[in-house]
Design a protein around this motif. Structure first.
Motif, PDB file in Angstrom:
ATOM      1  N   SER A  50       3.549 -22.909  34.493  1.00  0.00           N
ATOM      2  CA  SER A  50       3.876 -23.766  33.343  1.00  0.00           C
ATOM      3  C   SER A  50       5.148 -24.572  33.581  1.00  0.00           C
ATOM      4  O   SER A  50       5.525 -25.376  32.732  1.00  0.00           O
ATOM      5  N   MET A  51       5.798 -24.377  34.734  1.00  0.00           N
ATOM      6  CA  MET A  51       7.010 -25.131  35.072  1.00  0.00           C
ATOM      7  C   MET A  51       6.567 -26.403  35.784  1.00  0.00           C
ATOM      8  O   MET A  51       6.485 -26.473  36.998  1.00  0.00           O
ATOM      9  N   ARG A  52       6.279 -27.423  35.020  1.00  0.00           N
ATOM     10  CA  ARG A  52       5.574 -28.598  35.518  1.00  0.00           C
ATOM     11  C   ARG A  52       6.366 -29.439  36.510  1.00  0.00           C
ATOM     12  O   ARG A  52       5.777 -30.202  37.278  1.00  0.00           O
ATOM     13  N   LYS A  53       7.692 -29.306  36.531  1.00  0.00           N
ATOM     14  CA  LYS A  53       8.502 -30.106  37.449  1.00  0.00           C
ATOM     15  C   LYS A  53       8.845 -29.353  38.733  1.00  0.00           C
ATOM     16  O   LYS A  53       9.480 -29.916  39.624  1.00  0.00           O
ATOM     17  N   LEU A  54       8.421 -28.104  38.828  1.00  0.00           N
ATOM     18  CA  LEU A  54       8.745 -27.283  39.990  1.00  0.00           C
ATOM     19  C   LEU A  54       8.043 -27.822  41.238  1.00  0.00           C
ATOM     20  O   LEU A  54       6.840 -28.053  41.233  1.00  0.00           O
ATOM     21  N   ARG A  55       8.841 -28.005  42.318  1.00  0.00           N
ATOM     22  CA  ARG A  55       8.298 -28.548  43.562  1.00  0.00           C
ATOM     23  C   ARG A  55       8.485 -27.604  44.745  1.00  0.00           C
ATOM     24  O   ARG A  55       7.611 -27.515  45.603  1.00  0.00           O
ATOM     25  N   HIS A  56       9.639 -26.927  44.815  1.00  0.00           N
ATOM     26  CA  HIS A  56       9.958 -26.125  45.993  1.00  0.00           C
ATOM     27  C   HIS A  56      10.462 -24.741  45.576  1.00  0.00           C
ATOM     28  O   HIS A  56      11.393 -24.633  44.781  1.00  0.00           O
ATOM     29  N   VAL A  57       9.848 -23.697  46.156  1.00  0.00           N
ATOM     30  CA  VAL A  57      10.248 -22.320  45.888  1.00  0.00           C
ATOM     31  C   VAL A  57      10.490 -21.625  47.227  1.00  0.00           C
ATOM     32  O   VAL A  57       9.585 -21.535  48.062  1.00  0.00           O
ATOM     33  N   SER A 109      10.952 -18.880  33.070  1.00  0.00           N
ATOM     34  CA  SER A 109       9.980 -19.827  32.516  1.00  0.00           C
ATOM     35  C   SER A 109      10.641 -20.828  31.590  1.00  0.00           C
ATOM     36  O   SER A 109      10.072 -21.880  31.290  1.00  0.00           O
ATOM     37  N   LYS A 110      11.860 -20.521  31.138  1.00  0.00           N
ATOM     38  CA  LYS A 110      12.578 -21.427  30.236  1.00  0.00           C
ATOM     39  C   LYS A 110      13.062 -22.681  30.939  1.00  0.00           C
ATOM     40  O   LYS A 110      13.348 -23.688  30.294  1.00  0.00           O
ATOM     41  N   PHE A 111      13.154 -22.619  32.258  1.00  0.00           N
ATOM     42  CA  PHE A 111      13.724 -23.740  33.000  1.00  0.00           C
ATOM     43  C   PHE A 111      12.663 -24.808  33.245  1.00  0.00           C
ATOM     44  O   PHE A 111      12.148 -24.983  34.356  1.00  0.00           O
ATOM     45  N   HIS A 112      12.367 -25.572  32.227  1.00  0.00           N
ATOM     46  CA  HIS A 112      11.295 -26.571  32.310  1.00  0.00           C
ATOM     47  C   HIS A 112      11.667 -27.759  33.188  1.00  0.00           C
ATOM     48  O   HIS A 112      10.788 -28.530  33.587  1.00  0.00           O
ATOM     49  N   ASN A 113      12.975 -27.916  33.480  1.00  0.00           N
ATOM     50  CA  ASN A 113      13.413 -29.028  34.316  1.00  0.00           C
ATOM     51  C   ASN A 113      13.586 -28.630  35.778  1.00  0.00           C
ATOM     52  O   ASN A 113      13.944 -29.470  36.609  1.00  0.00           O
ATOM     53  N   MET A 114      13.335 -27.363  36.101  1.00  0.00           N
ATOM     54  CA  MET A 114      13.560 -26.860  37.456  1.00  0.00           C
ATOM     55  C   MET A 114      12.664 -27.564  38.469  1.00  0.00           C
ATOM     56  O   MET A 114      11.456 -27.666  38.287  1.00  0.00           O
ATOM     57  N   GLN A 115      13.295 -28.039  39.560  1.00  0.00           N
ATOM     58  CA  GLN A 115      12.558 -28.685  40.639  1.00  0.00           C
ATOM     59  C   GLN A 115      12.601 -27.857  41.922  1.00  0.00           C
ATOM     60  O   GLN A 115      11.600 -27.772  42.628  1.00  0.00           O
ATOM     61  N   THR A 116      13.766 -27.265  42.220  1.00  0.00           N
ATOM     62  CA  THR A 116      13.929 -26.463  43.438  1.00  0.00           C
ATOM     63  C   THR A 116      14.558 -25.129  43.093  1.00  0.00           C
ATOM     64  O   THR A 116      15.598 -25.082  42.434  1.00  0.00           O
ATOM     65  N   LEU A 117      13.921 -24.048  43.557  1.00  0.00           N
ATOM     66  CA  LEU A 117      14.426 -22.704  43.308  1.00  0.00           C
ATOM     67  C   LEU A 117      14.563 -21.973  44.641  1.00  0.00           C
ATOM     68  O   LEU A 117      13.593 -21.818  45.386  1.00  0.00           O
ATOM     69  N   VAL A 118      15.790 -21.548  44.938  1.00  0.00           N
ATOM     70  CA  VAL A 118      16.074 -20.715  46.109  1.00  0.00           C
ATOM     71  C   VAL A 118      16.551 -19.369  45.577  1.00  0.00           C
ATOM     72  O   VAL A 118      17.627 -19.280  44.985  1.00  0.00           O
ATOM     73  N   PHE A 119      15.744 -18.332  45.761  1.00  0.00           N
ATOM     74  CA  PHE A 119      16.032 -17.031  45.155  1.00  0.00           C
ATOM     75  C   PHE A 119      15.998 -15.958  46.241  1.00  0.00           C
ATOM     76  O   PHE A 119      14.928 -15.560  46.705  1.00  0.00           O
ATOM     77  N   ASN A 120      17.170 -15.518  46.651  1.00  0.00           N
ATOM     78  CA  ASN A 120      17.274 -14.482  47.680  1.00  0.00           C
ATOM     79  C   ASN A 120      17.527 -13.119  47.031  1.00  0.00           C
ATOM     80  O   ASN A 120      18.152 -13.035  45.976  1.00  0.00           O
ATOM     81  N   THR A 121      17.049 -12.081  47.685  1.00  0.00           N
ATOM     82  CA  THR A 121      17.221 -10.738  47.151  1.00  0.00           C
ATOM     83  C   THR A 121      17.358  -9.734  48.286  1.00  0.00           C
ATOM     84  O   THR A 121      16.915  -9.985  49.411  1.00  0.00           O
ATOM     85  N   THR A 122      17.970  -8.603  47.979  1.00  0.00           N
ATOM     86  CA  THR A 122      18.104  -7.528  48.964  1.00  0.00           C
ATOM     87  C   THR A 122      16.858  -6.654  49.016  1.00  0.00           C
ATOM     88  O   THR A 122      16.764  -5.761  49.850  1.00  0.00           O
ATOM     89  N   GLN A 123      15.880  -6.917  48.141  1.00  0.00           N
ATOM     90  CA  GLN A 123      14.674  -6.102  48.055  1.00  0.00           C
ATOM     91  C   GLN A 123      13.633  -6.534  49.096  1.00  0.00           C
ATOM     92  O   GLN A 123      13.687  -7.653  49.621  1.00  0.00           O
ATOM     93  N   ASN A 124      12.687  -5.639  49.373  1.00  0.00           N
ATOM     94  CA  ASN A 124      11.638  -5.923  50.360  1.00  0.00           C
ATOM     95  C   ASN A 124      10.563  -6.866  49.838  1.00  0.00           C
ATOM     96  O   ASN A 124       9.791  -7.430  50.624  1.00  0.00           O
ATOM     97  N   SER A 125      10.481  -7.006  48.538  1.00  0.00           N
ATOM     98  CA  SER A 125       9.492  -7.904  47.944  1.00  0.00           C
ATOM     99  C   SER A 125      10.019  -8.391  46.609  1.00  0.00           C
ATOM    100  O   SER A 125      10.984  -7.847  46.061  1.00  0.00           O
ATOM    101  N   LEU A 126       9.383  -9.430  46.100  1.00  0.00           N
ATOM    102  CA  LEU A 126       9.799 -10.019  44.831  1.00  0.00           C
ATOM    103  C   LEU A 126       8.573 -10.227  43.956  1.00  0.00           C
ATOM    104  O   LEU A 126       7.668 -10.983  44.315  1.00  0.00           O
ATOM    105  N   ASP A 127       8.541  -9.547  42.841  1.00  0.00           N
ATOM    106  CA  ASP A 127       7.423  -9.658  41.905  1.00  0.00           C
ATOM    107  C   ASP A 127       7.742 -10.767  40.903  1.00  0.00           C
ATOM    108  O   ASP A 127       8.690 -10.656  40.111  1.00  0.00           O
TER     109      ASP A 127
END
Length: 433
Positions: A169-176, A144-162
């Motif tokens: 509240s990340m107002r500049k976020l466009r793509h997840v 949540s600290k990344f207020h300038n984040m626009q694109t987030l690519v988050f890969n994991t070895t887990q079956n789901s991501l909580d």
């Protein structure tokens, strides 16, 4: 030179000649536009000029990490790793990248696997683009600290991501993007008894969510994403499509007026079978692309897709539909469909008329090992320019060759038609079948 095209024939990636590529890298380094650290570099001797803002490291990344980041600088804004295969980062090296380049805006290290993210990572307040791979099963609240984040690519070895981060509240976020199923948090100040589904924060400008869990398709959550253009849903889709207490979560998707791309992936468990395909009226009216995977709908429901009048791209992946027979009704017309891909289904007999696919350009049949023939009607579709058969059977191959001969004989004034068959066609095998 075009390397890959999208399903709608638009250019996806390009490449340039090796000689020109080397020239571009040399000029980029000379003008301090871009610096690439090559294989075999001794990091203790590498000097990064203070004017270098973009840095790319290939397979020598481990040498850099083991050096403790001796070649570092506040001036670097983009750090990219271009290793050809995934590299697991030792715990003692986790903090080297964020510590060495504290003013990063772009951190593209998707091919590096972090077991955990170091606390120094969350001090990179200027980050706009992040691509990272981890073993985490939660997206920490610290994101949540990344207020300038626009694109987030988050890969994991887990079956789901909580998702614990307050993404609303990340107002500049466009793509997840993620390679698993995200469980999104409810927006703050909302509850089931609240008549106003929107958060007090107001809606976001998120355009891509891929992929999320079925249980995340609530009215409270989707009301926060009115600008959503691309949505992927993965999990037990029974939870999405079945009525529970008079509420069907799939009904919430229709309110996404700007949605153009929808992907539905059913992680089927025993007994979790989808009963029927949703009515056409439940889909957003602007939908242009759809992907179905493992949904096992009956082929009779395939005709419903013709009622999605803006649909241009349709990808039917593994077990998207089930059954031996697919009969496309004469009144089922895919008015805008240009791209059709069918793979790994158990279809045997397929019948269709040319009027059902009036503007089709690309037809891909992959691993349809039981299909007895490609409908002859495809030979009369003037717009068809490419048909590809990958790992089908001899019978389907012969029907495709007949379509190719037919088009070759009547090609005057028509677009060039190409037929691709793999494994390569062998006359002796087919004729002896």
């Amino acid at each position: 030179m075009v390397l890959k095209r999208r399903a709608d024939s638009q250019i996806k990636t390009c490449r340039i000649h090796d000689t020109l590529h080397e020239f571009c890298k040399t000029e980029a380094a000379r003008q301090n536009l871009f610096r690439e650290i090559m294989d075999g570099a001794k990091w203790g001797e590498v000097i990064i000029d203070k004017n270098t803002h973009r840095l790319c490291v290939n397979s020598s990344i481990m040498e850099f990490l083991k050096s403790g980041g001796k070649s570092s600088g506040d001036h670097v804004r983009s750090f990219l790793s271009s290793c050809s295969k995934e590299v697991e980062i030792p715990n003692e090296c986790l903090q080297v990248i964020p510590k060495s380049f504290p003013l990063l805006r772009v951190m593209d290290v998707e091919n590096l696997k972090f077991k955990v993210l170091p606390k120094q990572f969350y001090d990179l307040f200027h980050l706009r683009f992040v691509a990272v791979s981890t073993e985490l099963k939660i997206l920490p609240k610290s994101f949540s600290k990344f207020h300038n984040m626009q694109t987030l690519v988050f890969n994991t070895t887990q079956n789901s991501l909580d998702v614990k981060a307050e993404i609303w509240s990340m107002r500049k976020l466009r793509h997840v993007h993620t390679n698993t199923s995200m469980q999104l948090p409810l927006p703050p100040n909302t509850s089931k008894n609240n008549n106003n589904n929107s958060s007090s924060l107001g809606s976001t400008e998120i355009k891509t969510l891929s992929t999320i869990s079925p249980s995340s398709c609530t009215s409270e959550i989707l009301d926060m994403t009115p600008d959503l253009q691309k949505l992927g849903i993965r999990g037990n889709l029974v939870e999405l499509m079945e009525n529970k207490g008079g509420i069907c979560l799939f009904d919430n998707i229709k309110k996404l007026d700007r949605l153009e791309n929808l992907k539905l992936i059913h992680d089927a468990l025993q007994g979790n079978k989808l009963r029927s395909f949703p009515e056409a009226g439940k889909f957003p009216r602007r939908l242009r692309k759809m992907t179905l995977s493992n949904t096992a709908f009956d082929w009779m429901d395939f005709n419903i897709l013709a009622l999605l009048y803006e649909l241009e791209v349709l990808k039917l992946e593994e077990n998207a539909f089930r059954g031996d027979i697919c009969h496309v009704r004469n009144d089922a017309v895919f008015r805008q469909l240009q791209y059709l891909r069918i793979q790994r289904v158990d279809i045997v007999s397929w019948t269709a008329s040319k009027d059902s696919f009036p503007v089709l350009k690309y037809l891909f049949l992959r691993n349809c090992t039981q299909l007895d023939a490609v409908p002859p009607a495809f030979g009369h579709i003037d717009s068809l320019i490419l048909m590809e058969l990958y790992c089908t059977n001899d019978s389907a191959t012969q029907s495709a060759l007949e379509i190719h001969r037919q088009r070759s004989a009547t090609s005057a004034g028509l677009p060039i038609f190409q037929l691709s068959i793999y494994p390569p066609y062998r006359q002796d095998v087919v004729s002896n079948h």
